[in-house]
Motif scaffolding. Sequence first.
Motif, PDB file in Angstrom:
ATOM      1  N   ASP A  21      57.972  11.199  16.156  1.00  0.00           N
ATOM      2  CA  ASP A  21      58.525  10.837  14.724  1.00  0.00           C
ATOM      3  C   ASP A  21      59.400   9.411  14.408  1.00  0.00           C
ATOM      4  O   ASP A  21      59.279   8.960  13.339  1.00  0.00           O
ATOM      5  CB  ASP A  21      59.224  12.138  13.975  1.00  0.00           C
ATOM      6  CG  ASP A  21      58.304  13.151  13.512  1.00  0.00           C
ATOM      7  OD1 ASP A  21      57.077  12.986  13.720  1.00  0.00           O
ATOM      8  OD2 ASP A  21      58.709  14.135  13.019  1.00  0.00           O
ATOM      9  N   GLU A  25      54.605   4.455  13.764  1.00  0.00           N
ATOM     10  CA  GLU A  25      53.648   5.296  13.138  1.00  0.00           C
ATOM     11  C   GLU A  25      52.265   5.426  14.046  1.00  0.00           C
ATOM     12  O   GLU A  25      51.575   6.371  14.073  1.00  0.00           O
ATOM     13  CB  GLU A  25      52.920   4.477  11.999  1.00  0.00           C
ATOM     14  CG  GLU A  25      53.605   4.772  10.886  1.00  0.00           C
ATOM     15  CD  GLU A  25      53.737   6.255  10.287  1.00  0.00           C
ATOM     16  OE1 GLU A  25      53.075   6.900  10.410  1.00  0.00           O
ATOM     17  OE2 GLU A  25      55.151   6.666  10.378  1.00  0.00           O
ATOM     18  N   SER A  26      52.040   4.476  15.104  1.00  0.00           N
ATOM     19  CA  SER A  26      50.946   4.444  15.927  1.00  0.00           C
ATOM     20  C   SER A  26      50.858   5.803  16.894  1.00  0.00           C
ATOM     21  O   SER A  26      50.086   6.415  17.306  1.00  0.00           O
ATOM     22  CB  SER A  26      50.602   3.178  16.566  1.00  0.00           C
ATOM     23  OG  SER A  26      51.540   2.917  17.723  1.00  0.00           O
ATOM     24  N   ARG A  28      53.024   8.414  16.716  1.00  0.00           N
ATOM     25  CA  ARG A  28      53.072   9.484  16.094  1.00  0.00           C
ATOM     26  C   ARG A  28      51.492   9.895  15.400  1.00  0.00           C
ATOM     27  O   ARG A  28      50.926  11.101  15.581  1.00  0.00           O
ATOM     28  CB  ARG A  28      53.786   9.200  14.789  1.00  0.00           C
ATOM     29  CG  ARG A  28      53.974  10.063  13.516  1.00  0.00           C
ATOM     30  CD  ARG A  28      54.801   9.588  12.488  1.00  0.00           C
ATOM     31  NE  ARG A  28      54.270  10.259  11.137  1.00  0.00           N
ATOM     32  CZ  ARG A  28      54.882  11.281  10.835  1.00  0.00           C
ATOM     33  NH1 ARG A  28      55.656  12.250  11.523  1.00  0.00           N
ATOM     34  NH2 ARG A  28      54.599  11.807   9.582  1.00  0.00           N
ATOM     35  N   ARG A  29      50.765   9.005  14.975  1.00  0.00           N
ATOM     36  CA  ARG A  29      49.274   9.268  14.762  1.00  0.00           C
ATOM     37  C   ARG A  29      48.578   9.826  15.802  1.00  0.00           C
ATOM     38  O   ARG A  29      47.740  10.725  15.443  1.00  0.00           O
ATOM     39  CB  ARG A  29      48.771   8.074  14.111  1.00  0.00           C
ATOM     40  CG  ARG A  29      47.318   8.259  13.436  1.00  0.00           C
ATOM     41  CD  ARG A  29      47.008   7.206  12.577  1.00  0.00           C
ATOM     42  NE  ARG A  29      47.657   7.282  11.226  1.00  0.00           N
ATOM     43  CZ  ARG A  29      47.410   8.342  10.446  1.00  0.00           C
ATOM     44  NH1 ARG A  29      46.223   9.144  10.488  1.00  0.00           N
ATOM     45  NH2 ARG A  29      48.147   8.611   9.276  1.00  0.00           N
ATOM     46  N   THR A  66      55.867  16.363   9.273  1.00  0.00           N
ATOM     47  CA  THR A  66      54.925  16.764  10.245  1.00  0.00           C
ATOM     48  C   THR A  66      54.827  18.314  10.429  1.00  0.00           C
ATOM     49  O   THR A  66      53.842  18.789  10.920  1.00  0.00           O
ATOM     50  CB  THR A  66      56.182  16.516  11.696  1.00  0.00           C
ATOM     51  OG1 THR A  66      56.155  15.152  11.703  1.00  0.00           O
ATOM     52  CG2 THR A  66      55.508  17.145  12.978  1.00  0.00           C
TER      53      THR A  66
END
Length: 262
Positions: A21, A25-26, A28-29, A66
């Motif tokens: 988190d 972003e990458s 996390r994605r 999340t």
Amino acid sequence: MAAKPRLRLLHTSDVHLGAYDSSGESMRRELEDGFRRVIDIGLREGVDFMLVAGDFFDNARVREETMTFAAEQIARLERPVVIAPGNHDHVGPGSVYDRVDLPALAQNLQIMRQPMGETVAVDGLEVEVWGRSHTEQLFDFMPFEGPPPRGDAPWQIGIGHGHFIHPRALMHHSFHIREQHLVESQRDYVALGHWEQMTRVAAGESVVAAYSGAPEGLGGNQAGGHVLVVDLLEDGEVRITAHPLEGEGSLAHDDLPYLRGL
Ligand SMILES: [Mn+2]
């Protein structure tokens, strides 16, 4: 003996949602995509219910989005889902599950929250799931010690999170699971979590037990992630198929890695 109802179970664990988190972003994605694919496989394989054997969330400070993502994905399966919390998403004081009422967002979700253990009747199915959630209060916690007798439903499943003790195990690890505990559980199938690697483990002649491993390639999981589809057959037989999260080539029951206990 009367024939049992044929059921198909999806078994995952160690999803660790929210682990990245604060890592961008990458990553996390990627983690979220892994769980999305778990649900996709469940839908594709037409499972009747799903079990998450702990460490669904990585920690109690994951972003609220999340948690809502997790609820949306669970709801998408449209079949009963039971989570048995592990050490990363333990119950009791400071639990991640106190922050958002996930079963209100995903009405097909039940969370096992009794530290002394509980048996959950899966909605609309002839199956009961027994397990004991982590609290992080007991360093010598043994998830399967002293199992209660089988319940009345034809299918009896165990679920728990810890280290199966095999000859290569590091004994200083906590949350021990002994082969003898699994044998004594007399459950038809025991869904295990805590290890990143997918493997069956020895559990005597009449109990089938396995770690699903993490769906994503978190530390140590070079083989890539799997999710287990477990067929509970009319004659009482239990057969596992391991589906890779990426690419083709599922592994049949007899081809799964297998560890003997101490
Ligand atoms: Mn764990």
